[in-house]
Design a protein around this motif. Structure first.
Motif, PDB file in Angstrom:
ATOM      1  N   LEU A  16       0.531  -1.198   0.078  1.00  0.00           N
ATOM      2  CA  LEU A  16      -0.149  -0.276   0.115  1.00  0.00           C
ATOM      3  C   LEU A  16       0.811   1.355   0.154  1.00  0.00           C
ATOM      4  CD1 LEU A  16      -2.675   0.739   0.052  1.00  0.00           C
ATOM      5  CD2 LEU A  16      -2.635   0.902   2.649  1.00  0.00           C
ATOM      6  N   PRO A  17       1.449   1.506  -1.619  1.00  0.00           N
ATOM      7  CA  PRO A  17       2.067   3.031  -0.897  1.00  0.00           C
ATOM      8  C   PRO A  17       1.409   4.044  -0.506  1.00  0.00           C
ATOM      9  CG  PRO A  17       1.743   1.896  -3.646  1.00  0.00           C
ATOM     10  CD  PRO A  17       0.758   1.207  -2.581  1.00  0.00           C
ATOM     11  N   ARG A  18       2.219   4.969  -0.088  1.00  0.00           N
ATOM     12  CA  ARG A  18       1.723   6.177   1.060  1.00  0.00           C
ATOM     13  C   ARG A  18       0.637   7.216   0.080  1.00  0.00           C
ATOM     14  NH1 ARG A  18       4.099   9.537   4.557  1.00  0.00           N
ATOM     15  NH2 ARG A  18       2.710  11.801   4.847  1.00  0.00           N
ATOM     16  N   ASN A  19       1.176   7.726  -1.100  1.00  0.00           N
ATOM     17  CA  ASN A  19      -0.379   8.209  -1.954  1.00  0.00           C
ATOM     18  C   ASN A  19      -1.387   6.930  -2.113  1.00  0.00           C
ATOM     19  OD1 ASN A  19       0.232   6.226  -3.897  1.00  0.00           O
ATOM     20  ND2 ASN A  19       0.246   7.293  -5.418  1.00  0.00           N
ATOM     21  N   GLU A  20      -1.576   5.827  -2.382  1.00  0.00           N
ATOM     22  CA  GLU A  20      -2.616   4.875  -1.989  1.00  0.00           C
ATOM     23  C   GLU A  20      -3.329   5.415  -0.721  1.00  0.00           C
ATOM     24  OE1 GLU A  20      -4.432   0.968  -2.313  1.00  0.00           O
ATOM     25  OE2 GLU A  20      -2.533   1.230  -3.771  1.00  0.00           O
ATOM     26  N   GLN A  22      -2.816   7.378   1.979  1.00  0.00           N
ATOM     27  CA  GLN A  22      -3.070   8.985   1.930  1.00  0.00           C
ATOM     28  C   GLN A  22      -5.034   9.069   1.318  1.00  0.00           C
ATOM     29  OE1 GLN A  22      -0.493  11.505   0.231  1.00  0.00           O
ATOM     30  NE2 GLN A  22      -1.116  13.422   1.168  1.00  0.00           N
ATOM     31  N   ARG A  23      -4.746   8.641  -0.013  1.00  0.00           N
ATOM     32  CA  ARG A  23      -5.929   9.264  -0.579  1.00  0.00           C
ATOM     33  C   ARG A  23      -6.946   8.067  -0.043  1.00  0.00           C
ATOM     34  NH1 ARG A  23      -4.087   8.345  -5.776  1.00  0.00           N
ATOM     35  NH2 ARG A  23      -3.346   5.676  -5.639  1.00  0.00           N
ATOM     36  N   ASP A  24      -6.788   6.984   0.666  1.00  0.00           N
ATOM     37  CA  ASP A  24      -7.739   5.882   1.682  1.00  0.00           C
ATOM     38  C   ASP A  24      -7.873   6.566   2.463  1.00  0.00           C
ATOM     39  OD1 ASP A  24     -10.180   3.764   2.140  1.00  0.00           O
ATOM     40  OD2 ASP A  24      -8.393   3.178   3.895  1.00  0.00           O
ATOM     41  N   VAL A  25      -7.260   7.991   3.754  1.00  0.00           N
ATOM     42  CA  VAL A  25      -7.832   8.505   4.918  1.00  0.00           C
ATOM     43  C   VAL A  25      -8.268   9.326   3.725  1.00  0.00           C
ATOM     44  CG1 VAL A  25      -6.733   9.708   5.933  1.00  0.00           C
ATOM     45  CG2 VAL A  25      -5.582   7.478   5.647  1.00  0.00           C
ATOM     46  N   VAL A  26      -7.846  10.017   3.030  1.00  0.00           N
ATOM     47  CA  VAL A  26      -8.915  11.630   2.865  1.00  0.00           C
ATOM     48  C   VAL A  26     -10.364  10.992   1.864  1.00  0.00           C
ATOM     49  CG1 VAL A  26      -8.812  13.307   0.746  1.00  0.00           C
ATOM     50  CG2 VAL A  26      -6.895  12.836   2.159  1.00  0.00           C
ATOM     51  N   ASN A  27     -10.528  10.222   1.601  1.00  0.00           N
ATOM     52  CA  ASN A  27     -11.653   9.074   1.409  1.00  0.00           C
ATOM     53  C   ASN A  27     -12.906   9.886   2.408  1.00  0.00           C
ATOM     54  OD1 ASN A  27     -11.271  10.041  -1.862  1.00  0.00           O
ATOM     55  ND2 ASN A  27     -10.387   7.668  -1.612  1.00  0.00           N
ATOM     56  N   ARG A  28     -12.146   8.788   3.360  1.00  0.00           N
ATOM     57  CA  ARG A  28     -12.685   8.401   4.374  1.00  0.00           C
ATOM     58  C   ARG A  28     -12.952   9.565   5.409  1.00  0.00           C
ATOM     59  NH1 ARG A  28     -11.367   3.367   6.713  1.00  0.00           N
ATOM     60  NH2 ARG A  28     -10.510   2.066   5.665  1.00  0.00           N
ATOM     61  N   LEU A  29     -12.274  10.756   5.257  1.00  0.00           N
ATOM     62  CA  LEU A  29     -12.623  11.517   6.363  1.00  0.00           C
ATOM     63  C   LEU A  29     -13.606  12.598   5.880  1.00  0.00           C
ATOM     64  CD1 LEU A  29      -9.054  13.266   6.746  1.00  0.00           C
ATOM     65  CD2 LEU A  29     -10.597  12.007   8.519  1.00  0.00           C
ATOM     66  N   LEU A  75       3.196   3.021  10.467  1.00  0.00           N
ATOM     67  CA  LEU A  75       3.860   1.449  10.951  1.00  0.00           C
ATOM     68  C   LEU A  75       4.276   1.606   9.993  1.00  0.00           C
ATOM     69  CD1 LEU A  75       1.527  -0.193  13.582  1.00  0.00           C
ATOM     70  CD2 LEU A  75       3.207   0.972  14.010  1.00  0.00           C
ATOM     71  N   MET A  76       3.936   0.872   8.725  1.00  0.00           N
ATOM     72  CA  MET A  76       4.609   0.588   7.248  1.00  0.00           C
ATOM     73  C   MET A  76       5.764   0.895   6.501  1.00  0.00           C
ATOM     74  SD  MET A  76       1.194  -0.752   5.675  1.00  0.00           S
ATOM     75  CE  MET A  76       0.418   0.648   4.900  1.00  0.00           C
ATOM     76  N   GLU A  77       5.654   2.735   6.888  1.00  0.00           N
ATOM     77  CA  GLU A  77       6.592   3.667   6.979  1.00  0.00           C
ATOM     78  C   GLU A  77       8.188   3.111   7.681  1.00  0.00           C
ATOM     79  OE1 GLU A  77       5.375   7.445   6.376  1.00  0.00           O
ATOM     80  OE2 GLU A  77       4.169   6.740   4.398  1.00  0.00           O
TER      81      GLU A  77
END
Length: 103
Positions: A16-20, A22-29, A75-77
């Motif tokens: 799960l790359p960071r941009n993906e 990040q996109r998931d978190v933004v969509n949730r928000l 954590l993944m990072e």
């Protein structure tokens, strides 16, 4: 991250790359933002306290899930970065402290 490797960002987890993430978190928000607007409308239109409370609980749970998704990314990072820097325990401990503080 080391300066000599030419990378501008630390390595990312293969799953799960960071941009993906990040996109998931933004969509949730954004969904949570819609829930909050709905809650405001429910209060202003004098819906029952139980209905409002139920929707508040749902929004709170959605916020928790967004928080956990963001922390999983952290954590993944940390693990990916530690492969380069050799600092896995320090980075995981830092993420654990964040979880303890805010969860």
């Amino acid at each position: 991250m080391t300066q000599h490797d030419g990378l501008s960002h630390p390595p990312r987890h293969a799953g799960l790359p960071r941009n993906e993430s990040q996109r998931d978190v933004v969509n949730r928000l954004k969904r949570i933002e819609g829930q909050i607007r709905g809650l405001i409308d429910m209060v202003q239109t004098e819906r029952s306290c139980e209905e409002v409370a139920q929707q508040m609980a749902a929004a709170r749970k959605a916020m928790d899930k967004a928080f956990y998704r963001m922390m999983a990314c952290s954590l993944m990072e940390a693990v990916a970065e530690s492969a380069v820097e050799g600092s896995a325990m320090r980075d995981v401990e830092r993420s654990t402290r964040i979880l303890e503080k805010y969860a």
